[in-house]
Design a protein around this motif. Sequence first.
Motif, short mmCIF file in Angstrom:
data_model
loop_
_atom_site.label_atom_id
_atom_site.label_comp_id
_atom_site.label_asym_id
_atom_site.label_seq_id
_atom_site.Cartn_x
_atom_site.Cartn_y
_atom_site.Cartn_z
N UNK A 193 0.84 -1.20 0.00
CA UNK A 193 0.00 0.00 0.00
C UNK A 193 0.88 1.25 0.00
N UNK A 194 0.54 2.18 -0.91
CA UNK A 194 1.32 3.42 -0.95
C UNK A 194 0.75 4.43 0.03
N UNK A 195 1.64 5.13 0.70
CA UNK A 195 1.29 6.26 1.57
C UNK A 195 1.87 7.54 0.96
N UNK A 196 1.35 8.66 1.38
CA UNK A 196 1.88 9.94 0.94
C UNK A 196 1.91 10.88 2.14
N UNK A 197 2.68 11.95 2.05
CA UNK A 197 2.61 12.99 3.07
C UNK A 197 2.52 14.35 2.40
N UNK A 198 2.26 15.36 3.19
CA UNK A 198 1.96 16.67 2.63
C UNK A 198 3.20 17.50 2.32
N UNK A 199 4.29 17.20 2.94
CA UNK A 199 5.51 17.97 2.66
C UNK A 199 6.74 17.13 2.97
N UNK A 200 7.85 17.51 2.33
CA UNK A 200 9.11 16.79 2.50
C UNK A 200 9.66 16.99 3.91
N UNK A 201 10.29 15.96 4.42
CA UNK A 201 11.08 16.09 5.63
C UNK A 201 12.46 16.63 5.25
N UNK A 202 13.24 16.99 6.24
CA UNK A 202 14.60 17.46 5.98
C UNK A 202 15.43 16.37 5.32
N UNK A 204 14.18 13.99 3.34
CA UNK A 204 13.70 13.90 1.96
C UNK A 204 14.37 14.94 1.08
N UNK A 205 14.49 16.17 1.59
CA UNK A 205 15.12 17.24 0.83
C UNK A 205 16.61 16.99 0.65
N UNK A 206 17.23 16.40 1.65
CA UNK A 206 18.65 16.07 1.57
C UNK A 206 18.89 15.05 0.45
N UNK A 207 18.04 14.03 0.39
CA UNK A 207 18.18 13.02 -0.65
C UNK A 207 17.79 13.56 -2.02
N UNK A 208 16.91 14.54 -2.06
CA UNK A 208 16.56 15.16 -3.35
C UNK A 208 17.79 15.80 -3.98
N UNK A 209 18.69 16.32 -3.15
CA UNK A 209 19.92 16.92 -3.69
C UNK A 209 20.89 15.85 -4.20
N UNK A 210 20.63 14.60 -3.87
CA UNK A 210 21.38 13.48 -4.43
C UNK A 210 20.74 12.99 -5.73
N UNK A 211 19.68 13.66 -6.15
CA UNK A 211 18.98 13.26 -7.36
C UNK A 211 17.94 12.19 -7.13
N UNK A 212 17.52 11.99 -5.87
CA UNK A 212 16.61 10.91 -5.52
C UNK A 212 15.26 11.46 -5.08
N UNK A 213 14.19 10.90 -5.63
CA UNK A 213 12.85 11.23 -5.18
C UNK A 213 12.33 10.08 -4.31
N UNK A 214 11.30 10.37 -3.51
CA UNK A 214 10.87 9.41 -2.50
C UNK A 214 9.42 8.99 -2.72
N UNK A 215 9.15 7.71 -2.46
CA UNK A 215 7.79 7.19 -2.36
C UNK A 215 7.73 6.30 -1.12
N UNK A 216 6.55 6.20 -0.55
CA UNK A 216 6.37 5.47 0.70
C UNK A 216 5.40 4.31 0.49
N UNK A 217 5.85 3.10 0.85
CA UNK A 217 5.01 1.92 0.70
C UNK A 217 5.07 1.06 1.96
N UNK A 218 3.92 0.50 2.33
CA UNK A 218 3.87 -0.49 3.42
C UNK A 218 3.64 -1.86 2.81
N UNK A 219 4.66 -2.73 2.82
CA UNK A 219 4.51 -4.06 2.22
C UNK A 219 3.50 -4.92 2.97
N UNK A 220 3.04 -5.94 2.30
CA UNK A 220 2.10 -6.87 2.92
C UNK A 220 2.67 -7.43 4.22
N UNK A 221 1.85 -7.41 5.26
CA UNK A 221 2.21 -7.87 6.60
C UNK A 221 3.29 -7.02 7.27
#
Length: 334
Positions: A193-202, A204-221
């Motif tokens: 199941x995918x989750x989302x949030x309303x704004x980046x954490x610090x 998340x922004x740090x990793x964005x400068x590494x060229x990485x975007x984030x998605x959040x998933x909760x795997x089965x169980x």
Amino acid sequence: MSTTFQCSIKRIRFDENYEPANNTRLTTNFANLARGESRQENLRRTLAMINNRFNSLATVDNPKGDRYSLEIDIISAEIDIEGNGQAFPFIETLKSTIIDHHTHTNERIEGMIGNSFSSYVRDYDFSVVLPSLGCKFNEKPEDFGDLHGKLYQHLVNSEVFKAEFNKQPVICLSVSTTKTYYRTANVHPILGVEYTNEDYSRTDEYFAKMGLSVRYFKPENGNAPLAFYCAGDLLRDYTDFELISAISTMESFQRIYRPEIYNTNSPAGVVYQPSLSYGDYSLTRIVYDRIERGELAVKQGKWTEENFIKPYKDILDEWAANFTVVNVQQNQAA
């Protein structure tokens, strides 16, 4: 510029006999587990937890849940700033290989590169820079993480890295305790199941400068979503087995390190606020020193300042001012 910022990569097997190298960041999950009287039992139980979780997600033609196991290598990447053989330990990640025990040859299948992420410069940024500036909760300077992000992109776009790995890393971390996450209707067959949030954490922004975007998933169980940081398309660019290897490895580490989030007795709901003060959780039988980990982050951040940031400041500043990923790719093509 005359400097080449030469990259090199070393591998060491993460198994029950693993002992941290002298230049390994001791704050890493795997290094912390491999010390003390319980080190071998810690490692054995951690690997069993990873393998069991992999088999729980790779269920096709796997009725007994024992078809696969993971081989995990710690990937240590170093950067030689001046090309004089003085290499600085830049980052450590994990690379998994899946072993299929239901074949006569124990077929080896590619797993994920990335998973965990350990960085001396990141320790410096979070444990030295932010406190020295008196940054409050979620505050940061505008250029926070710029150098680290450029060094990371230089590494993963280098010929040395591409010769070892045919895909970009996927980094899998805990969700932030400072943010609220909302369950969506999107369900992936592997990631869950995918989750989302309303704004980046610090972070998340740090990793964005590494060229990485984030998605959040909760795997089965799983009990809580994991944060997946990726440079490309997480759902398209990686095989099911690569995704399962990342989940099984990093969810297991998080169950040990952050049981208040990932080893709770009830799963995350539709609206989820992670908290390290949550009390309804179970401990694993694996010894992990979380207090020591935080203290070491500060020590290693200061070590990085004295041995990397200060000695090479002028070179790093000039290099970063001229760095683009396009330049790296053009230089390699020349």
